[in-house]
Design a protein around this motif. Structure first.
Motif, PDB file in Angstrom:
ATOM      1  N   LEU A  39      -2.199  -3.473   5.729  1.00 36.06           N
ATOM      2  CA  LEU A  39      -1.849  -2.307   6.542  1.00 36.06           C
ATOM      3  C   LEU A  39      -1.882  -1.001   5.753  1.00 36.06           C
ATOM      4  CD1 LEU A  39       0.972  -3.766   8.814  1.00 36.06           C
ATOM      5  CD2 LEU A  39      -1.515  -3.839   9.075  1.00 36.06           C
ATOM      6  N   GLY A  40      -3.007  -0.736   5.125  1.00 36.38           N
ATOM      7  CA  GLY A  40      -3.222   0.576   4.513  1.00 36.38           C
ATOM      8  C   GLY A  40      -2.970   0.632   3.029  1.00 36.38           C
ATOM      9  N   ASP A  41      -3.653   1.586   2.403  1.00 38.52           N
ATOM     10  CA  ASP A  41      -3.564   1.844   0.960  1.00 38.52           C
ATOM     11  C   ASP A  41      -3.875   0.599   0.132  1.00 38.52           C
ATOM     12  OD1 ASP A  41      -3.106   4.471   1.426  1.00 38.52           O
ATOM     13  OD2 ASP A  41      -1.012   4.475   0.835  1.00 38.52           O
ATOM     14  N   LEU A  42      -4.937  -0.089   0.524  1.00 39.71           N
ATOM     15  CA  LEU A  42      -5.466  -1.152  -0.327  1.00 39.71           C
ATOM     16  C   LEU A  42      -5.901  -0.541  -1.658  1.00 39.71           C
ATOM     17  CD1 LEU A  42      -6.540  -3.978  -0.960  1.00 39.71           C
ATOM     18  CD2 LEU A  42      -8.610  -3.404   0.346  1.00 39.71           C
ATOM     19  N   GLU A  52     -20.162   3.091  -5.399  1.00 41.51           N
ATOM     20  CA  GLU A  52     -20.363   1.673  -5.705  1.00 41.51           C
ATOM     21  C   GLU A  52     -19.838   1.339  -7.101  1.00 41.51           C
ATOM     22  OE1 GLU A  52     -24.440   0.746  -4.975  1.00 41.51           O
ATOM     23  OE2 GLU A  52     -24.286   1.157  -2.824  1.00 41.51           O
ATOM     24  N   ASP A  53     -18.586   1.675  -7.332  1.00 43.02           N
ATOM     25  CA  ASP A  53     -17.955   1.395  -8.616  1.00 43.02           C
ATOM     26  C   ASP A  53     -17.903  -0.112  -8.831  1.00 43.02           C
ATOM     27  OD1 ASP A  53     -16.225   1.089 -10.803  1.00 43.02           O
ATOM     28  OD2 ASP A  53     -15.140   2.928 -10.302  1.00 43.02           O
ATOM     29  N   PRO A  54     -18.506  -0.622  -9.912  1.00 44.29           N
ATOM     30  CA  PRO A  54     -18.556  -2.076 -10.120  1.00 44.29           C
ATOM     31  C   PRO A  54     -17.196  -2.721 -10.362  1.00 44.29           C
ATOM     32  CG  PRO A  54     -19.357  -0.913 -12.068  1.00 44.29           C
ATOM     33  CD  PRO A  54     -19.200   0.117 -10.988  1.00 44.29           C
ATOM     34  N   GLN A  55     -16.172  -1.911 -10.655  1.00 43.12           N
ATOM     35  CA  GLN A  55     -14.867  -2.504 -10.941  1.00 43.12           C
ATOM     36  C   GLN A  55     -14.279  -3.227  -9.724  1.00 43.12           C
ATOM     37  OE1 GLN A  55     -11.504   0.183 -11.468  1.00 43.12           O
ATOM     38  NE2 GLN A  55     -12.632   1.836 -10.471  1.00 43.12           N
ATOM     39  N   TRP A  56     -14.751  -2.895  -8.509  1.00 47.03           N
ATOM     40  CA  TRP A  56     -14.193  -3.512  -7.308  1.00 47.03           C
ATOM     41  C   TRP A  56     -14.997  -4.710  -6.828  1.00 47.03           C
ATOM     42  CZ3 TRP A  56      -9.867  -1.910  -8.041  1.00 47.03           C
ATOM     43  CH2 TRP A  56      -9.526  -0.571  -8.211  1.00 47.03           C
ATOM     44  N   GLN A  57     -16.067  -5.072  -7.545  1.00 45.29           N
ATOM     45  CA  GLN A  57     -16.907  -6.161  -7.068  1.00 45.29           C
ATOM     46  C   GLN A  57     -16.144  -7.475  -6.971  1.00 45.29           C
ATOM     47  OE1 GLN A  57     -20.050  -5.674  -5.864  1.00 45.29           O
ATOM     48  NE2 GLN A  57     -19.636  -7.733  -5.059  1.00 45.29           N
ATOM     49  N   GLN A  58     -15.243  -7.743  -7.927  1.00 43.10           N
ATOM     50  CA  GLN A  58     -14.459  -8.975  -7.866  1.00 43.10           C
ATOM     51  C   GLN A  58     -13.554  -9.001  -6.633  1.00 43.10           C
ATOM     52  OE1 GLN A  58     -12.789  -8.899 -11.990  1.00 43.10           O
ATOM     53  NE2 GLN A  58     -13.533 -11.005 -12.074  1.00 43.10           N
ATOM     54  N   VAL A  59     -13.029  -7.831  -6.277  1.00 43.60           N
ATOM     55  CA  VAL A  59     -12.196  -7.749  -5.075  1.00 43.60           C
ATOM     56  C   VAL A  59     -13.035  -8.032  -3.832  1.00 43.60           C
ATOM     57  CG1 VAL A  59     -10.828  -6.199  -3.623  1.00 43.60           C
ATOM     58  CG2 VAL A  59     -10.543  -6.159  -6.110  1.00 43.60           C
ATOM     59  N   PHE A  60     -14.216  -7.417  -3.754  1.00 39.80           N
ATOM     60  CA  PHE A  60     -15.093  -7.658  -2.610  1.00 39.80           C
ATOM     61  C   PHE A  60     -15.488  -9.132  -2.529  1.00 39.80           C
ATOM     62  CE2 PHE A  60     -16.582  -3.061  -3.280  1.00 39.80           C
ATOM     63  CZ  PHE A  60     -15.586  -2.586  -2.462  1.00 39.80           C
ATOM     64  N   LEU A  63     -12.610 -11.179  -1.177  1.00 34.90           N
ATOM     65  CA  LEU A  63     -12.433 -10.953   0.255  1.00 34.90           C
ATOM     66  C   LEU A  63     -13.515 -11.672   1.055  1.00 34.90           C
ATOM     67  CD1 LEU A  63     -11.480  -7.169   0.226  1.00 34.90           C
ATOM     68  CD2 LEU A  63     -10.020  -9.029   1.037  1.00 34.90           C
ATOM     69  N   ARG A  64     -14.750 -11.625   0.576  1.00 37.60           N
ATOM     70  CA  ARG A  64     -15.845 -12.304   1.277  1.00 37.60           C
ATOM     71  C   ARG A  64     -15.648 -13.819   1.251  1.00 37.60           C
ATOM     72  NH1 ARG A  64     -19.740  -9.236   3.161  1.00 37.60           N
ATOM     73  NH2 ARG A  64     -20.883 -11.136   3.664  1.00 37.60           N
ATOM     74  N   THR A  65     -15.165 -14.337   0.135  1.00 35.00           N
ATOM     75  CA  THR A  65     -14.900 -15.766   0.052  1.00 35.00           C
ATOM     76  C   THR A  65     -13.813 -16.173   1.036  1.00 35.00           C
ATOM     77  OG1 THR A  65     -15.558 -15.859  -2.276  1.00 35.00           O
ATOM     78  CG2 THR A  65     -14.141 -17.626  -1.473  1.00 35.00           C
ATOM     79  N   LEU A  66     -12.790 -15.337   1.171  1.00 35.85           N
ATOM     80  CA  LEU A  66     -11.724 -15.615   2.134  1.00 35.85           C
ATOM     81  C   LEU A  66     -12.293 -15.671   3.548  1.00 35.85           C
ATOM     82  CD1 LEU A  66      -8.589 -15.916   2.429  1.00 35.85           C
ATOM     83  CD2 LEU A  66      -8.555 -13.466   2.938  1.00 35.85           C
ATOM     84  N   ALA A  67     -13.134 -14.695   3.899  1.00 38.69           N
ATOM     85  CA  ALA A  67     -13.741 -14.677   5.235  1.00 38.69           C
ATOM     86  C   ALA A  67     -14.627 -15.904   5.450  1.00 38.69           C
ATOM     87  CB  ALA A  67     -14.545 -13.398   5.422  1.00 38.69           C
ATOM     88  N   ALA A  68     -15.351 -16.309   4.406  1.00 44.03           N
ATOM     89  CA  ALA A  68     -16.227 -17.484   4.508  1.00 44.03           C
ATOM     90  C   ALA A  68     -15.431 -18.757   4.752  1.00 44.03           C
ATOM     91  CB  ALA A  68     -17.075 -17.615   3.248  1.00 44.03           C
ATOM     92  N   ARG A  69     -14.173 -18.776   4.317  1.00 42.65           N
ATOM     93  CA  ARG A  69     -13.306 -19.933   4.546  1.00 42.65           C
ATOM     94  C   ARG A  69     -12.740 -19.948   5.962  1.00 42.65           C
ATOM     95  NH1 ARG A  69      -9.792 -19.840  -1.125  1.00 42.65           N
ATOM     96  NH2 ARG A  69     -11.280 -21.042  -2.380  1.00 42.65           N
ATOM     97  N   PHE A  88     -17.792  -0.390   3.517  1.00 46.96           N
ATOM     98  CA  PHE A  88     -16.755  -1.227   2.909  1.00 46.96           C
ATOM     99  C   PHE A  88     -16.656  -2.554   3.639  1.00 46.96           C
ATOM    100  CE2 PHE A  88     -12.421  -2.691   3.741  1.00 46.96           C
ATOM    101  CZ  PHE A  88     -12.084  -3.166   2.478  1.00 46.96           C
ATOM    102  N   ALA A  89     -16.676  -2.525   4.975  1.00 44.79           N
ATOM    103  CA  ALA A  89     -16.550  -3.747   5.760  1.00 44.79           C
ATOM    104  C   ALA A  89     -17.697  -4.711   5.460  1.00 44.79           C
ATOM    105  CB  ALA A  89     -16.506  -3.416   7.248  1.00 44.79           C
ATOM    106  N   GLN A  90     -18.883  -4.185   5.317  1.00 46.39           N
ATOM    107  CA  GLN A  90     -20.030  -5.046   5.023  1.00 46.39           C
ATOM    108  C   GLN A  90     -19.941  -5.654   3.628  1.00 46.39           C
ATOM    109  OE1 GLN A  90     -23.414  -2.503   5.701  1.00 46.39           O
ATOM    110  NE2 GLN A  90     -23.035  -2.358   7.907  1.00 46.39           N
ATOM    111  N   ARG A  91     -19.474  -4.888   2.670  1.00 48.04           N
ATOM    112  CA  ARG A  91     -19.377  -5.394   1.293  1.00 48.04           C
ATOM    113  C   ARG A  91     -18.246  -6.395   1.123  1.00 48.04           C
ATOM    114  NH1 ARG A  91     -19.067   0.113  -1.973  1.00 48.04           N
ATOM    115  NH2 ARG A  91     -18.893  -1.254  -3.810  1.00 48.04           N
TER     116      ARG A  91
END
Length: 256
Positions: A39-42, A52-60, A63-69, A88-91
């Motif tokens: 609910l905000g301020d992730l 496209e800061d690479p530091q957030w790739q692990q977070v993305f 999140l994608r793995t969670l959605a895949a589950r 952001f939603a796509q990544r």
């Protein structure tokens, strides 16, 4: 199976322990949930989906793995990351939520909001919020070069911290009248929000019926999670190994 609610992680390169705990949370606790609501301020700051800061790739990736589950993750805009868009939603695989929104929580209507719009006593902030949430302002801002937006965001964060330190505590909290007005307008007796960094369950009477306002905690010093399972809410602190850098970073980021 449980429904989980979190907010105010303020992910920032200066606080790597928060990001590491969040990724672990996604891989463990959230992996067994029905759904996850953020609910905000992730993020501490989000200046556009083209950053496209690479530091957030692990977070993305997490999140994608969670959605895949099969666990849907819903992300709401906060006062720090209101420029999250479809890139952001796509990544991430997450689904963006409007603020506020009413959901059916296993038969009970629940109003979800970040919470900043309820802090109506903070007039300077509300005036600023009205400006930066305008689509025309956002389009103009996003046309600026990335490095310009980065500098403007740094100045904005510094200004926000000064404003927070100079304001009285009650001004930075939600206005009970605004809370009740929002709940009446949405015909609910349950409100869940973040923003104030004051985790608690507030029980009161609204138009002659029991009502609850549940406030989510921030993640600077430790994680915070609200779970709903078998008709019961549980507001939890999620321990994180203490470290001097983490404590210093927490002191530098008061509630905003």
């Amino acid at each position: 199976m449980s429904t989980l609610f979190i907010s105010d992680l303020h992910l920032d390169a200066l606080e790597p322990a928060v990001g590491a705990q969040f990724i672990d949370f996604l891989q463990t606790r959230a992996a067994g949930a029905d759904a996850l609501y953020i609910l905000g301020d992730l993020f501490e700051s989000w200046i556009g989906d083209d950053d496209e800061d690479p530091q957030w790739q692990q977070v993305f990736d997490a999140l994608r793995t969670l959605a895949a589950r099969g666990v849907p993750c819903y992300v709401m805009h906060g006062n720090r990351d209101f420029l999250l868009q479809q890139g952001f939603a796509q990544r991430s695989g997450a689904r963006l939520l409007v603020d506020p929104v009413v959901i059916d929580l296993h038969g009970e209507r629940a109003l979800l909001t970040h919470g900043d719009a309820l802090c109506t006593a903070d007039r300077p902030y509300q005036l600023l919020r009205a400006v930066v949430r305008r689509p025309a302002w956002q389009r103009q801002f996003l046309r600026l070069p990335l490095w310009v937006r980065q500098r403007l965001a740094q100045r904005a964060r510094a200004g926000s911290r000064r404003h927070t330190h100079m304001s009285a505590g009650e001004i930075m909290d939600v206005d009970p009248r605004a809370v009740q007005a929002a709940m009446r307008a949405c015909n609910v007796h349950l409100l869940i929000h973040g923003h104030t960094h004051r985790p608690a369950v507030h029980e009161f009477e609204l138009d002659g019926a029991p009502a609850r306002r549940i406030v989510l905690g921030a993640w600077h010093e430790h994680g915070s999670c609200l779970s709903f399972e078998r008709g019961q809410f549980r507001l939890e602190e999620l321990p994180r190994p203490a470290s001097a850098p983490a404590a210093a970073a927490a002191a530098a980021h008061p509630p905003v």
